[in-house]
Scaffold this motif. Sequence first.
Motif, PDB file in Angstrom:
ATOM      1  N   LEU A   1       0.808  -1.219   0.000  1.00 16.99           N
ATOM      2  CA  LEU A   1       0.000   0.000   0.000  1.00 16.99           C
ATOM      3  C   LEU A   1       0.843   1.271   0.000  1.00 16.99           C
ATOM      4  CD1 LEU A   1      -2.690  -1.043   2.641  1.00 16.99           C
ATOM      5  CD2 LEU A   1      -2.930  -1.068   0.159  1.00 16.99           C
ATOM      6  N   CYS A   2       2.014   1.210   0.598  1.00 16.69           N
ATOM      7  CA  CYS A   2       2.830   2.415   0.740  1.00 16.69           C
ATOM      8  C   CYS A   2       3.224   3.075  -0.574  1.00 16.69           C
ATOM      9  CB  CYS A   2       4.090   2.102   1.550  1.00 16.69           C
ATOM     10  SG  CYS A   2       3.755   2.063   3.323  1.00 16.69           S
ATOM     11  N   PRO A   3       3.445   2.333  -1.667  1.00 18.13           N
ATOM     12  CA  PRO A   3       3.821   3.014  -2.913  1.00 18.13           C
ATOM     13  C   PRO A   3       2.689   3.785  -3.571  1.00 18.13           C
ATOM     14  CG  PRO A   3       4.566   0.725  -2.909  1.00 18.13           C
ATOM     15  CD  PRO A   3       3.595   0.871  -1.783  1.00 18.13           C
ATOM     16  N   LEU A   4       1.547   3.911  -2.910  1.00 17.13           N
ATOM     17  CA  LEU A   4       0.413   4.623  -3.508  1.00 17.13           C
ATOM     18  C   LEU A   4       0.486   6.092  -3.076  1.00 17.13           C
ATOM     19  CD1 LEU A   4      -2.363   1.964  -2.791  1.00 17.13           C
ATOM     20  CD2 LEU A   4      -1.126   2.338  -4.926  1.00 17.13           C
ATOM     21  N   PRO A   5       1.082   6.958  -3.878  1.00 18.50           N
ATOM     22  CA  PRO A   5       1.338   8.332  -3.440  1.00 18.50           C
ATOM     23  C   PRO A   5       0.088   9.195  -3.356  1.00 18.50           C
ATOM     24  CG  PRO A   5       1.973   8.055  -5.737  1.00 18.50           C
ATOM     25  CD  PRO A   5       1.613   6.690  -5.231  1.00 18.50           C
ATOM     26  N   ARG A   6      -1.003   8.768  -4.013  1.00 17.78           N
ATOM     27  CA  ARG A   6      -2.226   9.578  -4.011  1.00 17.78           C
ATOM     28  C   ARG A   6      -3.312   9.051  -3.071  1.00 17.78           C
ATOM     29  NH1 ARG A   6      -2.315  13.178  -8.266  1.00 17.78           N
ATOM     30  NH2 ARG A   6      -0.690  12.885  -9.848  1.00 17.78           N
TER      31      ARG A   6
END
Length: 312
Positions: free
Chosen positions: A21-26
Amino acid sequence: RELRYIDISLSILDPISLGKLCPLPRLEAFIVRVTGFENCAGDFNFPSLRILNIACTSTSAAGFFEHVRTPLVEDLELGMVESAMEYDPRAISAATRQIANAPRLRRFILTAEMKIKFLDPFDRTPGAGDSVDAAQLHEILGPLLALPHIHKLRIRYGWRAALGDELVRALAEAWPELEELYLALNLSGSTHPSPAGLAHLARSCPRLQTATLPLQLLDPLDVPETAPTPDHPLRHLRLSSGGWDAEAVPGKEFARMIDVLFPNIQYCNIGRSRWETMSASAAVQETKDELAALQKRRRVESAGGMSELINK
């Protein structure tokens, strides 16, 4: 990478799941229901998260907030429904200490309930929760006093807890932007706030529009002398009578105090426990009747003033 909203249910929230989930910047809204949190090393950052809603146990909450960083979160809801074996107020305090690192937090909802079903929060009966030591709410809410922009606080605490005027005053002074306060608590013994708590809210929270909290009246001296707050915007007030001494309660004086502090009030309800004596119920009713009469008089005077302006 464009995902902005996630709503999931998991048995165990582990580092692998969080890492995905962390790589979801938006990502702006994260709603998660878990039965356990697997402790891990390192932190997981959600730099754009604004809304976080997590349902878990108190121990899982402590683990989650120890490793998850949400610096921009504004709306946070933490819900825990657990057994006496799972319930740990120290873990809840550990979670709120981490939540206090979110300087933009505006809305906080905390629900801590027993798995057994109980009656209305303003009509507590002795039950399983009474065998648990009372939680000190200042240890749970204290870390949040450093957050200056709290607009909405809703606490529904089914376990035994302690709350006095000192904490009410601290909350009021820490959060001048507070607009809604909801405290549905299973308070132990004589730890209920007194009318002095209402005076603290009136003086320090000039934006407060709705308030729900327990109240105890055992002595005429519990109704303090208060300075008027003529422009206070509070419209809705709900009080639970956490033990009223019918012989001592000055119902009319207390009603006048409410009218002086909150002259724009439109709705006031004083909940009565089914365990209350008939005489104590009469004291509650006296307060409500006097307040209704004061409100009616204020409306008549206001209408008369408007008529004079029109005639001029």
